[in-house]
Write an enzyme that holds these catalytic residues in place. Structure first.
Site, PDB file in Angstrom:
ATOM      1  N   LYS A   1       0.910  -1.317   0.145  1.00 54.40           N
ATOM      2  CA  LYS A   1       0.149  -0.012  -0.008  1.00 54.40           C
ATOM      3  C   LYS A   1       0.857   1.160   0.149  1.00 54.40           C
ATOM      4  CE  LYS A   1      -1.969   2.957   2.752  1.00 54.40           C
ATOM      5  NZ  LYS A   1      -2.103   4.211   1.716  1.00 54.40           N
TER       6      LYS A   1
ATOM      7  N   GLY B   1       6.593   4.997   8.652  1.00 60.46           N
ATOM      8  CA  GLY B   1       5.937   6.219   8.529  1.00 60.46           C
ATOM      9  C   GLY B   1       5.926   6.834  10.044  1.00 60.46           C
TER      10      GLY B   1
ATOM     11  N   THR C   1       5.011   7.610  14.169  1.00 61.47           N
ATOM     12  CA  THR C   1       4.899   6.855  15.356  1.00 61.47           C
ATOM     13  C   THR C   1       3.401   6.439  15.615  1.00 61.47           C
ATOM     14  OG1 THR C   1       7.309   7.500  15.971  1.00 61.47           O
ATOM     15  CG2 THR C   1       5.875   6.608  17.742  1.00 61.47           C
ATOM     16  N   LEU C   2       2.770   7.209  15.499  1.00 60.30           N
ATOM     17  CA  LEU C   2       1.301   7.320  15.968  1.00 60.30           C
ATOM     18  C   LEU C   2       0.715   6.234  14.940  1.00 60.30           C
ATOM     19  CD1 LEU C   2      -0.965   8.710  17.297  1.00 60.30           C
ATOM     20  CD2 LEU C   2      -1.630   9.855  15.083  1.00 60.30           C
TER      21      LEU C   2
ATOM     22  N   GLY D   1       2.260   3.653  13.599  1.00 61.34           N
ATOM     23  CA  GLY D   1       2.870   2.761  13.927  1.00 61.34           C
ATOM     24  C   GLY D   1       2.452   1.912  15.079  1.00 61.34           C
TER      25      GLY D   1
ATOM     26  N   GLU E   1       9.568   1.116  10.888  1.00 63.65           N
ATOM     27  CA  GLU E   1      10.563   2.082  10.662  1.00 63.65           C
ATOM     28  C   GLU E   1       9.806   3.723  11.006  1.00 63.65           C
ATOM     29  OE1 GLU E   1      12.443   5.041   9.736  1.00 63.65           O
ATOM     30  OE2 GLU E   1      12.456   4.256   7.680  1.00 63.65           O
TER      31      GLU E   1
ATOM     32  N   CYS F   1      13.103  10.823   7.892  1.00 63.26           N
ATOM     33  CA  CYS F   1      12.945  10.138   9.167  1.00 63.26           C
ATOM     34  C   CYS F   1      14.186  10.595   9.974  1.00 63.26           C
ATOM     35  CB  CYS F   1      12.477   8.842   9.357  1.00 63.26           C
ATOM     36  SG  CYS F   1      13.591   7.712   8.106  1.00 63.26           S
TER      37      CYS F   1
ATOM     38  N   GLU G   1       8.846  15.911  15.916  1.00 62.63           N
ATOM     39  CA  GLU G   1       9.434  15.661  14.415  1.00 62.63           C
ATOM     40  C   GLU G   1       8.499  16.744  13.681  1.00 62.63           C
ATOM     41  OE1 GLU G   1       8.191  11.930  12.308  1.00 62.63           O
ATOM     42  OE2 GLU G   1      10.426  11.800  11.999  1.00 62.63           O
TER      43      GLU G   1
HETATM   44  P1  NDP Z   1       1.422   7.958   8.309  1.00 65.91           P
HETATM   45  O1  NDP Z   1       2.455   7.257   9.096  1.00 65.91           O
HETATM   46  O2  NDP Z   1       0.194   8.213   8.741  1.00 65.91           O
HETATM   47  O3  NDP Z   1       1.421   7.354   6.764  1.00 65.91           O
HETATM   48  C1  NDP Z   1       2.373   6.301   6.345  1.00 65.91           C
HETATM   49  C2  NDP Z   1       1.616   5.250   5.499  1.00 65.91           C
HETATM   50  O4  NDP Z   1       0.698   4.724   6.558  1.00 65.91           O
HETATM   51  C3  NDP Z   1       0.801   5.569   4.754  1.00 65.91           C
HETATM   52  O5  NDP Z   1       0.793   4.722   3.491  1.00 65.91           O
HETATM   53  C4  NDP Z   1      -0.443   5.873   5.388  1.00 65.91           C
HETATM   54  O6  NDP Z   1      -1.617   5.807   4.383  1.00 65.91           O
HETATM   55  C5  NDP Z   1      -0.444   4.840   6.074  1.00 65.91           C
HETATM   56  N1  NDP Z   1      -1.447   4.746   6.948  1.00 65.91           N
HETATM   57  C6  NDP Z   1      -2.203   5.917   7.475  1.00 65.91           C
HETATM   58  N2  NDP Z   1      -3.155   5.403   8.612  1.00 65.91           N
HETATM   59  C7  NDP Z   1      -2.948   4.004   8.655  1.00 65.91           C
HETATM   60  C8  NDP Z   1      -3.709   3.063   9.583  1.00 65.91           C
HETATM   61  N3  NDP Z   1      -4.469   3.437  10.248  1.00 65.91           N
HETATM   62  N4  NDP Z   1      -3.344   1.764   9.118  1.00 65.91           N
HETATM   63  C9  NDP Z   1      -2.607   1.452   8.128  1.00 65.91           C
HETATM   64  N5  NDP Z   1      -1.930   2.284   7.309  1.00 65.91           N
HETATM   65  C10 NDP Z   1      -2.241   3.708   7.547  1.00 65.91           C
HETATM   66  O7  NDP Z   1       2.206   9.287   7.902  1.00 65.91           O
HETATM   67  P2  NDP Z   1       1.424  10.961   7.508  1.00 65.91           P
HETATM   68  O8  NDP Z   1       1.605  10.582   6.066  1.00 65.91           O
HETATM   69  O9  NDP Z   1       0.216  11.252   7.909  1.00 65.91           O
HETATM   70  O10 NDP Z   1       2.701  11.864   7.942  1.00 65.91           O
HETATM   71  C11 NDP Z   1       2.391  12.356   9.324  1.00 65.91           C
HETATM   72  C12 NDP Z   1       3.833  12.576   9.887  1.00 65.91           C
HETATM   73  O11 NDP Z   1       4.531  11.220  10.143  1.00 65.91           O
HETATM   74  C13 NDP Z   1       4.761  13.316   9.233  1.00 65.91           C
HETATM   75  O12 NDP Z   1       4.591  14.695   9.260  1.00 65.91           O
HETATM   76  C14 NDP Z   1       6.139  12.784   9.688  1.00 65.91           C
HETATM   77  O13 NDP Z   1       6.313  13.437  11.009  1.00 65.91           O
HETATM   78  C15 NDP Z   1       5.894  11.341   9.969  1.00 65.91           C
HETATM   79  N6  NDP Z   1       6.228  10.427   8.920  1.00 65.91           N
HETATM   80  C16 NDP Z   1       7.357   9.863   8.916  1.00 65.91           C
HETATM   81  C17 NDP Z   1       8.021   8.912   7.995  1.00 65.91           C
HETATM   82  C18 NDP Z   1       9.183   8.203   8.347  1.00 65.91           C
HETATM   83  O14 NDP Z   1       9.920   8.168   7.054  1.00 65.91           O
HETATM   84  N7  NDP Z   1       9.435   7.514   9.390  1.00 65.91           N
HETATM   85  C19 NDP Z   1       7.229   8.964   6.723  1.00 65.91           C
HETATM   86  C20 NDP Z   1       6.089   9.829   6.512  1.00 65.91           C
HETATM   87  C21 NDP Z   1       5.788  10.549   7.564  1.00 65.91           C
HETATM   88  P3  NDP Z   1      -2.111   7.499   3.801  1.00 65.91           P
HETATM   89  O15 NDP Z   1      -1.199   8.075   2.890  1.00 65.91           O
HETATM   90  O16 NDP Z   1      -3.353   7.042   2.933  1.00 65.91           O
HETATM   91  O17 NDP Z   1      -2.531   8.164   5.023  1.00 65.91           O
END
Ligand code: NDP
Length: 516
Positions: A204, A257, A259-260, A262, A280, A314, A411
């Protein structure tokens, strides 16, 4: 004897699941459907979402939006492939060959992939092509090499007539949920080790950047992967991602993605089938500059640490701590370098920073900048939006920061650096470790003993000494503390996708009954 295991299916992409886009190198037709069993298909219920160009704020196209029913179909396809054509049914050498082929195709398509990444994500085309795609091709090749080298052990037991051995078997169907900041690279980091180990995949991509992941699906067909080995379900996280993480027939979820999210994924695994989870997550990484450092070099690395990928990283080195004796000199160097960063059109080969990925991310970063100002931190350079159209943010340095400010603790995921000074090595270490995260950390010093001491004391999964933000496909990557669980890259990532089976083999001992 050479054997052909698979034949390539016919071309994919039907008119209702593709879109024409204008790129610098010409018009391209991009797939926009879900990718299941090597075919692009619309969502069962016809749902779509729009993806937006962050440079212009205009809609690029609509993309099919997977719902729970679509995820069910993709998981069923992946399970079928796992039981018949992949997993234990395909030798590692054959898996490796297909992966090498996919890497070659990706390399051939690097320019068009990079242009689409610039369109959908805002990433400068040069960086997308030379780094994201270059490293992803290398990642596929690295794991293609592993595919026929995944061995267990033969273990002697106390009994002469018995033998024990281990087999590292593929875990099964893997859900892989990737973010928008490195759409192609995160795809490669997830897909490559999983394929090498014999797992099948339901991917996804982020709803913000689905296009390149779908283009890669076309290459999967061209490379000759059997249907169902890799499936892709673009969609909304709380719908498609949620369905994948709660699915009872998914054996493992790998996630990058926030931490929330995660935490939600761990909860989903616990509440469904205890699927294996690797995470991660976020970071608030420190970069320490000691007085013996080569200051010009340290300033270059600190700049790279926070402006690479517009700080949407990240491991962004978002907290720089400088020894008080060199603070003023270092600050002047850093300001000069920050002001040389070229922010603008991602299609311009000289651009280093394009726009942030989305309106949401743009508003989040500007919100942090406003809050920092209100809390009393001083903007040294940058400090706001660039231009009036697109999600461009000026690279920003805050000084006069205190440890409790949100800009220092949370972050930001944008090109925003907080700068503070320290007196002693102990103080530097204590400031660096004062975070719930533990993904990356850097230190700059020409004192070798100090480098050893400080790198040993930093609480982070990756420590850079006299450099920052560079990774290698053969070196593990992952977080301490709340930055994650498990390691990606290197040999370590193979553990994420294999289950160890111990076989106890009796070739002689007879059991007398009753035993006593
Ligand atoms: P998310 O962690 O929400 O998104 C990462 C992935 O998870 C996307 O594919 C997202 O889909 C998916 N996702 C979201 N909610 C769920 C769920 N309930 N169950 C399963 N998968 C889910 O990050 P955001 O894009 O909302 O970014 C928010 C913040 O997160 C950023 O500002 C940054 O601080 C941090 N972040 C950290 C990253 C890293 O590399 N460690 C990468 C990206 C963000 P969808 O895109 O449809 O929401």
């Amino acid at each position: 004897m050479h054997r052909t295991y698979f034949t390539t299916t016919s071309a994919v992409g039907t008119p209702d699941v593709s879109a024409a886009v204008a790129l610098p190198s010409g018009k391209a037709t991009l797939p926009t459907g879900l990718f299941i069993n090597n075919k692009f298909v619309p969502a069962v219920g016809g749902e779509t979402f729009q993806t937006v160009n962050p440079s212009t704020e205009e809609v690029i196209c609509a993309v099919s939006s997977a719902q729970a029913a679509d995820v069910d179909l993709a998981v069923a396809a992946a399970r079928q492939a796992f039981k018949t054509t992949w997993g234990k049914h395909c030798p590692g050498t054959e898996r490796g060959k297909l992966m090498f082929k996919l890497a070659d195709l990706m390399e051939e398509q690097a320019q068009v992939l990079a242009e689409v990444e610039a369109l959908d994500n805002g990433k400068p085309v040069k960086i997308a092509r030379d780094f994201d795609i270059g490293d992803s091709v290398a990642c596929l090749r690295y794991y293609a090499g592993w595919a026929d080298k995944i061995h267990g052990q033969t273990i002697e037991t106390n009994d002469l007539q018995k033998l024990a051995y281990t087999k590292h078997e593929p875990i099964g169907v893997c859900g892989q949920i990737i973010p928008w900041n490195y759409p192609i690279q995160m795809w490669a980091w997830k897909v490559a080790p999983a394929l090498a180990c014999g797992c099948t995949i339901v991917m996804k991509p982020s709803e913000l950047t689905p296009l390149t992941a779908l283009m890669l699906c076309e290459l999967i067909v061209q490379a000759g992967f059997p249907p169902g080995v890799i499936n892709c379900v673009p969609g909304i996280g709380s719908v498609a991602g949620h369905a994948l993480t709660y699915h009872l027939d998914v054996d493992k979820v790998a996630f990058t993605g926030s931490t929330l999210t995660g935490r939600k994924i761990m909860e989903a695994a616990a509440k469904s089938n205890l699927k294996k989870v690797t995470l991660e997550l976020g970071g608030k990484s420190p970069n320490l500059v000691f007085e013996s450092a080569d200051l010009d070099q340290a300033a270059n690395w600190c700049l790279l640490g926070i402006t690479y990928n517009m700080g949407q990283d990240c491991t962004a080195g978002s907290r720089v701590y400088v020894q008080d004796t060199i603070y003023d000199t270092f600050l002047q160097l850093l300001i000069k370098k920050f002001e040389q960063v070229k922010v603008g059109d991602p299609y311009d080969e000289k651009t280093f920073n394009g726009p942030l990925v989305s309106k949401g991310q743009f508003e989040k970063v500007l919100g942090f900048i406003d809050e920092g100002k209100k809390a009393g931190a001083k903007v040294i350079t940058g400090g706001g939006r660039q231009g009036t159209k697109g999600y461009f943010v000026k690279p920003t340095i805050f000084a006069n920061v205190t440890p409790n400010m949100r800009i220092v603790k949370e972050e930001i995921f944008g090109p925003v650096l907080s700068l503070a000074s320290f007196k002693t090595e102990e103080e530097a270490i204590s400031l660096a470790n004062a975070t719930t995260y533990g993904l990356g950390a850097g230190l700059h010093s020409n004192d070798a003993k100090q480098c050893m001491r400080v790198s040993g004391a930093l609480e982070a999964g990756t420590v850079w000494v006299n450099q920052y933000n560079l990774l290698n496909n053969n070196v593990p990557f992952g977080g301490f503390k709340q930055s994650g669980i498990g390691r990606e890259l290197g040999q370590y990532a193979l553990d994420n996708y294999t289950a160890v089976k111990a076989v106890h083999f009796n070739y002689g001992e007879e059991l007398e009954w009753p035993p006593v």
